[in-house]
Design an enzyme around this catalytic site. Structure first.
Site, PDB file in Angstrom:
ATOM      1  N   PHE A  65       0.875  -1.176   0.000  1.00 29.63           N
ATOM      2  CA  PHE A  65       0.000   0.000   0.000  1.00 29.63           C
ATOM      3  C   PHE A  65       0.908   1.220   0.000  1.00 29.63           C
ATOM      4  CE2 PHE A  65      -1.679   3.736   1.933  1.00 29.63           C
ATOM      5  CZ  PHE A  65      -2.988   3.834   1.515  1.00 29.63           C
ATOM      6  N   GLU A  66       0.698   2.083  -0.967  1.00 30.64           N
ATOM      7  CA  GLU A  66       1.357   3.379  -0.946  1.00 30.64           C
ATOM      8  C   GLU A  66       0.611   4.315  -1.887  1.00 30.64           C
ATOM      9  OE1 GLU A  66       5.440   2.643  -1.998  1.00 30.64           O
ATOM     10  OE2 GLU A  66       4.973   2.093  -4.066  1.00 30.64           O
ATOM     11  N   ILE A  67       0.498   5.558  -1.469  1.00 32.60           N
ATOM     12  CA  ILE A  67      -0.016   6.629  -2.323  1.00 32.60           C
ATOM     13  C   ILE A  67       1.126   7.627  -2.440  1.00 32.60           C
ATOM     14  CG2 ILE A  67      -1.782   8.397  -2.654  1.00 32.60           C
ATOM     15  CD1 ILE A  67      -3.591   6.824  -0.774  1.00 32.60           C
TER      16      ILE A  67
END
Length: 426
Positions: free
Chosen positions: A312-314
């Protein structure tokens, strides 16, 4: 007796007459007092002598058109469309229909195989139900093989935004010419004997190298400024009441996470040596006010193995495409650790973000609840979980456990930990 019977008959006839008059009046379209009234079935009355204008539609015959999402990059003032961040903000409970306000030039991105279709379908449903059905952001799917018709058909039907499908070029999913194949093979055999996770996998190494240095350079990704990485079989446990892409852009955040932990040292024994060499050769790329304290306990002499879990990464695609990051990746790639060891993209991304970005350009999303085997991020604070309609078990929250690095992130940045964190340390 006869007179009484006649009187009753007259009463009955009079009652029928009154009912007939009432029926005639109520059903007439020409009686002025009823002009503009609505019938019980919703049809609208108009006087025959004045036809309705051509633009007037029968509400029963023509349903209201659904609201359209604002175009990406539309000339809209974000201040006119405040993001709902707390229950006291306008729009907090507006979780149905298309959300008003500007859209960021952003996309979801997934690396998947055709065989992953039903696992990624679950992930898409999670993202759409909790967030994207109101925002309609695009989705980019990448694969080292062509996507088949089933994958495209299923994913297109599930995504509210546009879907794009890209095939990774061979040079981004293969051994570079400078890699000694015999040496790399011996490393895989040794790791297999020591039972290091994915230690003998060639495809896993290609994946880590691709996510470290190439996903953001794919032609489809060049159209966007921000990305949100989504893996197969993830869960989002809580409603998302605002646009994380907008939050990143309007608050000048370049990288974000929800889980952090220590990396297996057996997979990265010389990674920090390569990083120190890079720092020495490119001091111009190291940011003032960075997060070295998150990565090292001794001012940079050694690596403490803390990293953000990158499934998960933005983040900012412009930052990943910058000269600073590409110089960094090229230096690591030349050293060969993706194949001579088993460097993961998570420590590679994390070290770059910790050294090249200012502290305030990193963000922890406490309110985006997330699961990827085997770890769970469940928002800390009972009130927060209730407001966000979360269905995760707070006892499974990994944030404050001994193997998590999230406490360190808060301490390095001087942030106040969420209420109740002490109760989740065990």
């Amino acid at each position: 007796m006869a007179a009484g019977s006649a009187r009753y008959v007259r009463y009955i006839l009079f009652a029928f007459f009154v009912l007939a008059v009432f029926y005639f009046v109520s059903s007439s379209d020409n009686i002025e007092p009823f002009k503009g009234q609505f019938k019980p079935n919703g049809a609208h009355h108009e006087t025959p002598s004045k036809p309705a204008p051509a633009s007037t539609h029968d509400s029963a015959a023509t349903p209201e058109k659904p609201k359209q999402a604002p175009k990406v990059g539309a000339d809209l003032n974000p201040a006119d469309f405040p993001m709902a961040m707390t229950p006291n903000d306008p729009g907090w409970n507006d979780l149905a229909g298309i959300k008003d306000g500007p859209r960021v030039n952003a996309t979801f991105v997934t690396l998947a195989r055709n065989s992953d279709i039903w696992d990624i379908a679950k992930s898409i449903r999670q993202v759409e139900d909790r967030f994207n059905r109101r925002y309609n952001y695009d989705w980019v799917f990448l694969n080292d093989k062509p996507f088949d018709a089933t994958f495209k058909k299923v994913t297109t039907s599930l995504c509210s935004g546009k879907t794009h499908y890209g095939e990774i070029p061979r040079e981004h999913w293969s051994f570079p010419e400078h890699i000694d194949q015999n040496k790399a093979k011996k490393v895989r055999e040794d790791m297999a004997q020591r039972k290091i996770i994915y230690g003998d996998s060639i495809s896993y190494r290609h994946m880590c190298r691709f996510e470290s240095g190439f996903f953001f350079r794919q032609p489809l990704m060049m159209n966007y400024e921000y990305y949100w990485r989504v893996e197969p079989s993830i869960e989002l446990y809580c409603d998302i009441h605002y646009d994380p892409f907008r939050f990143m852009k309007e608050n000048n955040k370049k990288y974000s996470f929800v889980l952090s932990l220590y990396e297996y040292i057996e997979t990265i024994p010389t990674l920090w040596d390569s990083v120190k060499k890079f720092m020495k050769n490119h001091p111009e790329h190291i940011a003032e006010g960075n997060s070295m304290g998150f990565l090292s306990d001794d001012g940079g002499d050694s690596y403490n193995k803390c990293h953000f879990w990158s499934n998960f990464e933005i983040g900012s695609l412009e930052w990943l495409r910058s000269k600073a990051y590409t110089d960094y990746f090229e230096a690591l790639d030349q050293d060969g650790g993706f194949f001579y060891e088993r460097w993961g993209d998570a420590p590679v991304h994390s070290i770059a973000a910790g050294l090249m970005l200012k502290k305030e350009e990193l963000h922890f999303f406490n309110d985006i609840a997330y699961f990827h085997v085997p770890f769970t991020h469940c928002p800390t604070g009972e009130k927060t979980r209730q407001q966000l309609k979360c269905h995760c078990n707070p006892k499974e929250n990994f944030d404050w456990k001994g193997y998590s690095c999230t406490s360190r992130f808060f301490e390095v940045n001087g942030l106040e930990k969420p209420e109740g964190w002490e109760n989740q340390q065990d």
